[in-house]
Design a protein around this motif. Sequence first.
Motif, short mmCIF file in Angstrom:
data_model
loop_
_atom_site.label_atom_id
_atom_site.label_comp_id
_atom_site.label_asym_id
_atom_site.label_seq_id
_atom_site.Cartn_x
_atom_site.Cartn_y
_atom_site.Cartn_z
N SER A 284 -9.61 81.93 65.77
CA SER A 284 -9.73 81.51 64.56
C SER A 284 -9.36 79.99 64.25
O SER A 284 -9.31 79.75 65.24
N LEU A 285 -9.77 79.49 63.21
CA LEU A 285 -9.59 78.08 62.76
C LEU A 285 -8.15 77.72 63.33
O LEU A 285 -8.13 76.48 63.98
N VAL B 71 5.89 76.41 68.80
CA VAL B 71 5.20 77.51 68.18
C VAL B 71 3.66 77.01 67.65
O VAL B 71 2.74 77.68 67.53
N ALA B 72 3.79 75.71 67.15
CA ALA B 72 2.65 75.18 66.57
C ALA B 72 1.45 75.27 67.64
O ALA B 72 0.18 75.30 67.42
N ALA C 35 -1.89 73.72 57.40
CA ALA C 35 -2.27 73.25 56.16
C ALA C 35 -3.13 71.94 56.41
O ALA C 35 -3.06 71.21 57.20
N ALA C 36 -3.70 71.63 55.15
CA ALA C 36 -4.48 70.36 55.13
C ALA C 36 -3.60 69.17 55.49
O ALA C 36 -4.05 68.45 56.27
N PRO D 16 -9.48 64.02 60.81
CA PRO D 16 -9.11 65.67 60.83
C PRO D 16 -10.30 66.44 61.07
O PRO D 16 -9.89 67.50 61.61
N ALA D 17 -11.46 66.14 60.85
CA ALA D 17 -12.44 67.01 61.31
C ALA D 17 -12.74 67.30 62.63
O ALA D 17 -13.21 68.40 63.02
N ASP D 18 -12.15 66.25 63.42
CA ASP D 18 -12.20 66.32 64.92
C ASP D 18 -11.47 67.61 65.62
O ASP D 18 -11.55 67.87 66.50
N LEU D 19 -10.43 67.95 64.54
CA LEU D 19 -9.48 68.89 65.12
C LEU D 19 -10.20 70.44 64.87
O LEU D 19 -9.64 71.53 65.23
N LEU D 20 -11.11 70.38 63.96
CA LEU D 20 -11.70 71.71 63.62
C LEU D 20 -12.47 72.50 64.66
O LEU D 20 -13.24 73.66 64.67
N ALA D 21 -13.04 71.78 65.60
CA ALA D 21 -13.95 72.29 66.80
C ALA D 21 -13.22 72.10 68.08
O ALA D 21 -12.52 71.29 68.32
#
Length: 138
Positions: A37-38, A79-80, A89-90, A104-109
């Motif tokens: 999952s993301l 836990v995180a 959250a955003a 922030p987008a660098d963390l999504l892949a």
Amino acid sequence: MTDQCLTAESAHDRQHLDHERHDGEHAHERPAPAEPSLAEIISANVRVLRRRRRWTQAEAGQHWGEITGRPMNAATWSVAERPGGRAWAADDLAIVARLFCLAPADLLAPLDVCGQCSDQPPAGFICSACGIEAPRKA
């Protein structure tokens, strides 16, 4: 349609589905592994980024607090980093991105894995390429 027709159609559909299931069993196909999952991707990236900085979870939580004014203790940080442990959250993404000097987008892949140590250096060693420090053996 009559009830008899519906019953015959349903029986035919069940037979067809059973046949498909049976064929799959003989092919010995394993189900495809579930895509992460993301939130799991972000958590894994956070763990890698923290380790590359050679921060403990407590230190990372302190740095979080420097940005937010609300330090995070080591247990909460743990836990995180755990798959399924946190819904990101955003605003959290923005904080993590700032913490590690990323967009922030660098963390999504998924981050690229270190070519030298595969993000898993031997116990007690620090990878000279990515900087990840492996925990010492107990």
